[in-house]
Design a protein around this motif. Structure first.
Motif: not given
Length: 261
Positions: A216-219, A173-177, A240-251, A230-238
């Motif tokens: 994430h505040r919106a996810v 679920l993702r906040s969208d305005e 990856h979902l099964k069967g989806r192309d979207e990559v979600l941020p982890v703050s 997968t780990r990202g820079a500055n203590e973040t991560a991403h």
């Protein structure tokens, strides 16, 4: 009882669900006249007293007076059919007793079986069954359930149709305005999306915390839908979902969910 055309009342706090059941009944039982649609238990009791329909289709959970409490007031003066989102304790109680019930979303086959029983009772002029003791037990159970229940279904408009999306089918679920975007799996696992007006914060509070986590505040994500992180820079991560192309941020604030990676 109406000696000519049978009559019915439909009670549900969701207008789209009331209209959907009305359409289904019109197709499956054209002779039935729906004389009232009500939004809560108190209005249901008032309209029943004014119109005395032969049949009442009652949502179990309604604001104020519940469908079960309204049914206790109606008693044996009408044939009762409860309509409920899947609720284990309620369905077990209905199945063991003399009450008809339909589970949301209402399936055509189940509705046809219920209609057949109602038609036969009306044809034979059978009185409505005595369910006072069962209704009393159900009402007591409803009162005991003081802890908030986790969501089982989310109602959303998909195109011109009302869709009841099972929470287990949701990937994230993702906040969208002003809306919340629901990403879910449809028939055969096909990805689908819908927008609803309920804020993400309100939905997140009703989801099972053992299955859904805020990343994430919106996810908010369904842990069962995650392929890998997968780990990202500055203590973040991403994510990856099964069967989806979207990559979600982890703050950074929510990275503790995945510390053990």
């Amino acid at each position: 009882m109406n000696a000519q055309r049978p009559t019915a009342l439909i009670a549900d706090d969701e207008p789209l669900l009331r209209r959907a059941l009305t359409r289904q009944l019109a197709q499956a039982w054209p002779e039935l006249e729906v004389v009232a649609q009500t939004r809560n238990g108190r209005e249901t009791v008032e309209r029943f007293e004014a119109l005395r329909p032969d049949i009442c289709f009652l949502d179990v959970h309604m604001p104020g007076l519940s469908g079960v409490e309204a049914a206790r007031h109606i008693g044996r003066r009408a044939h009762l059919v409860f309509v409920t989102a899947y609720d284990q304790y309620a369905v077990q109680a209905f199945a063991q007793g003399a009450l008809d019930y339909l589970v949301k979303p209402v399936e055509a086959e189940r509705l046809a079986d219920t209609i057949a029983r109602l038609r036969e009772r009306l044809r034979a002029a059978q009185p409505a069954p005595d369910t006072e003791a069962l209704l009393e037990r159900l009402a007591a159970q409803l009162q005991k359930k003081s802890a908030p229940e986790t969501l089982r279904w989310i109602r959303a408009s998909v195109g011109q149709a009302l869709r009841l999306i099972g929470v287990d089918e949701i990937d994230f679920l993702r906040s969208d305005e002003k809306y919340t975007r629901i990403a879910w799996r449809g028939d055969g696992g096909k990805p689908g999306e819908a927008l609803i007006r309920t804020p993400l914060k309100e939905l997140a509070a009703q989801l099972d915390p053992a299955q859904f986590v805020q990343v994430h505040r919106a996810v908010v994500v369904n842990l069962r839908a995650i392929s890998h992180v997968t780990r990202g820079a500055n203590e973040t991560a991403h994510i990856h979902l099964k069967g989806r192309d979207e990559v979600l941020p982890v703050s950074r604030s929510y990275l503790h969910h995945f510390r053990q990676m």
